[in-house]
Scaffold this motif. Sequence first.
Motif, PDB file in Angstrom:
ATOM      1  N   VAL A   1       0.829  -1.209   0.000  1.00  0.00           N
ATOM      2  CA  VAL A   1       0.000   0.000   0.000  1.00  0.00           C
ATOM      3  C   VAL A   1       0.862   1.257   0.000  1.00  0.00           C
ATOM      4  CG1 VAL A   1      -1.929  -1.137   1.140  1.00  0.00           C
ATOM      5  CG2 VAL A   1      -0.200   0.020   2.527  1.00  0.00           C
TER       6      VAL A   1
ATOM      7  N   GLN B   1       2.092   2.470  -7.577  1.00  0.00           N
ATOM      8  CA  GLN B   1       1.444   1.479  -8.427  1.00  0.00           C
ATOM      9  C   GLN B   1       2.024   1.459  -9.836  1.00  0.00           C
ATOM     10  OE1 GLN B   1      -1.026  -0.489  -6.715  1.00  0.00           O
ATOM     11  NE2 GLN B   1       0.167   0.648  -5.203  1.00  0.00           N
TER      12      GLN B   1
ATOM     13  N   ASP C   1       1.093   5.835  -4.517  1.00  0.00           N
ATOM     14  CA  ASP C   1       0.716   4.677  -3.718  1.00  0.00           C
ATOM     15  C   ASP C   1      -0.738   4.847  -3.255  1.00  0.00           C
ATOM     16  OD1 ASP C   1       0.798   6.465  -1.535  1.00  0.00           O
ATOM     17  OD2 ASP C   1       2.896   5.989  -1.137  1.00  0.00           O
ATOM     18  N   GLN C   2      -1.145   4.027  -2.288  1.00  0.00           N
ATOM     19  CA  GLN C   2      -2.556   4.015  -1.895  1.00  0.00           C
ATOM     20  C   GLN C   2      -2.862   4.871  -0.667  1.00  0.00           C
ATOM     21  OE1 GLN C   2      -4.248  -0.022  -1.787  1.00  0.00           O
ATOM     22  NE2 GLN C   2      -2.469  -0.747  -2.946  1.00  0.00           N
TER      23      GLN C   2
END
Length: 534
Positions: A278, A282, A288-289
């Motif tokens: 996470v 990506q 990222d998340q």
Amino acid sequence: MTEFEAIDALLASAGQEAPLPPAGERRALREGLNLSRTQVARALGVSPSTVGGWESGRDPSGAIRERYSYFLDGARDKLREREAERNAGADTGGAVAGAGSEAGPGPDDAAGDSRDGGADEVEVLGAPRPCVLCGAPARQQVAGFPQHLDPADCGTAEPPAPEPPASGPEGPDLEEPERAGPGSAVPAEPQAVRDSGSGRRGQVRVVPAGRRMRAASAGGPDLIGRAVAAALARHEGDVEAATAALVKRAIPDAMALLDESRKGGRYDVVAHPWIPDVLRKQSARGADQIWEARPKWARAELPPGVHEVTALDVNGAYLSALKTHLPIGQLEHSAGLPHDRRRAGVHLITPPVWEHAGVLPNPIGNRDEPGPLWVTEPTLRLLLRLSGPRYGLCEAPEIHESFTSGATENLLEKFRVALKEARDRAIAEDDEVTLEYVKAMYSKFVSTMGESNYNRELYRPDWMHIVRSQAFANLWMKAFKAYEEGLTPVRAMGTDELHVIGDWRRVFPEGRGVAEVKVKDVYHVGEDTELPDE
């Protein structure tokens, strides 16, 4: 040269990289020789945090890999030689003793045992314990008493402390030295203690350090002042050229300041831990998340009439945000557990409904998509605070899963204070060179501690998101303070911009200091005006 010849030449020039042992063995080899990260870093021409990264799993490349591999091979050979000498000495000593001859001290006796006539064995401790001579953590003990075997280490340098256990918040306190039992050989009292009586020479001034006392420091080196002076001298007083040169080297200089500020710290900075997916981008240019909760809010309605709005600029937002709860070690996964204030990290939550958007920004920022999202520690703590009885502004968020580690709010405190003090001095002395240099140091430090090609010494995207989110949370609290004090918040943006209607000087101190605000703009809004574009 044909395409195939070019490929053949490339393959011929490709050399095999020097082999490196696993990360855990690298640290064991260094500690087996009683070498600090600083000593190894100095020999290899890198920083201590870089050595820490290699010992956490990151591999160097190129020429530095060759030198590091050479050091590790030499350390392994050295330890094997010592082991062989101990085994040979033990066999010889056993044979002589069995023959009834007078036996001298064996190789397992400490180097200092011959000085005090004892035959006490030196033991390597699994975790540092306070030296009975100076109180600083030591990794060896003699006759059950932890102590530094090298006088140069005693009272002057603190070896790296162990990482906190996964189940604890900040790790247990270092154990106290065992009390001497009957017949125990108590180590000699250090000279500084014997000479500490009133009117005697060699007194050592001490100050409290938690529950213990330690020698008072005369203050660390002024790395910032030295760098500025050297840059001005190098560029013969050319302020613009010196400033440009200092800003260019702000990242490595910030890391050097971080290493200096961590000397004597309770914990090692884990510079290159394992990072969950996470927190990984990506795609090459993607994100990222993690949701940082950046406010981008404008009030939709105002009372009738024309109003004077003051746009306030919050000074040193990222500098203030360095004081935040940071995870010390590697993040560990948990699910279905309530929030533990002794730990910090990132959390998957379902945020509560926010019903006050007309007068205050949403604490999680502008987010149109419903459902769970990954937030950082400051955002979660702000939501939990606002859901409590003191505020009662929302429901508590639902926590689904987390990646956390034992946390402390003071991990970067000495680093932050050093930068703040340099900034304050620069403002007082109208020193724009130092001011721009310091600003570049803390802003670039924050922006490059994640996945960055400009800072290879620290890889903590979790820290980067946490510090940024702390800056956003600090801005939200300023908006709430303005609201509580009768001002009308009109806009909140990023980390450092707050627009208000009303007498803001009775609420916020004006100035250039970190705890102060300055006026960025003054404009009017009302029936025939519009809010300015972003």
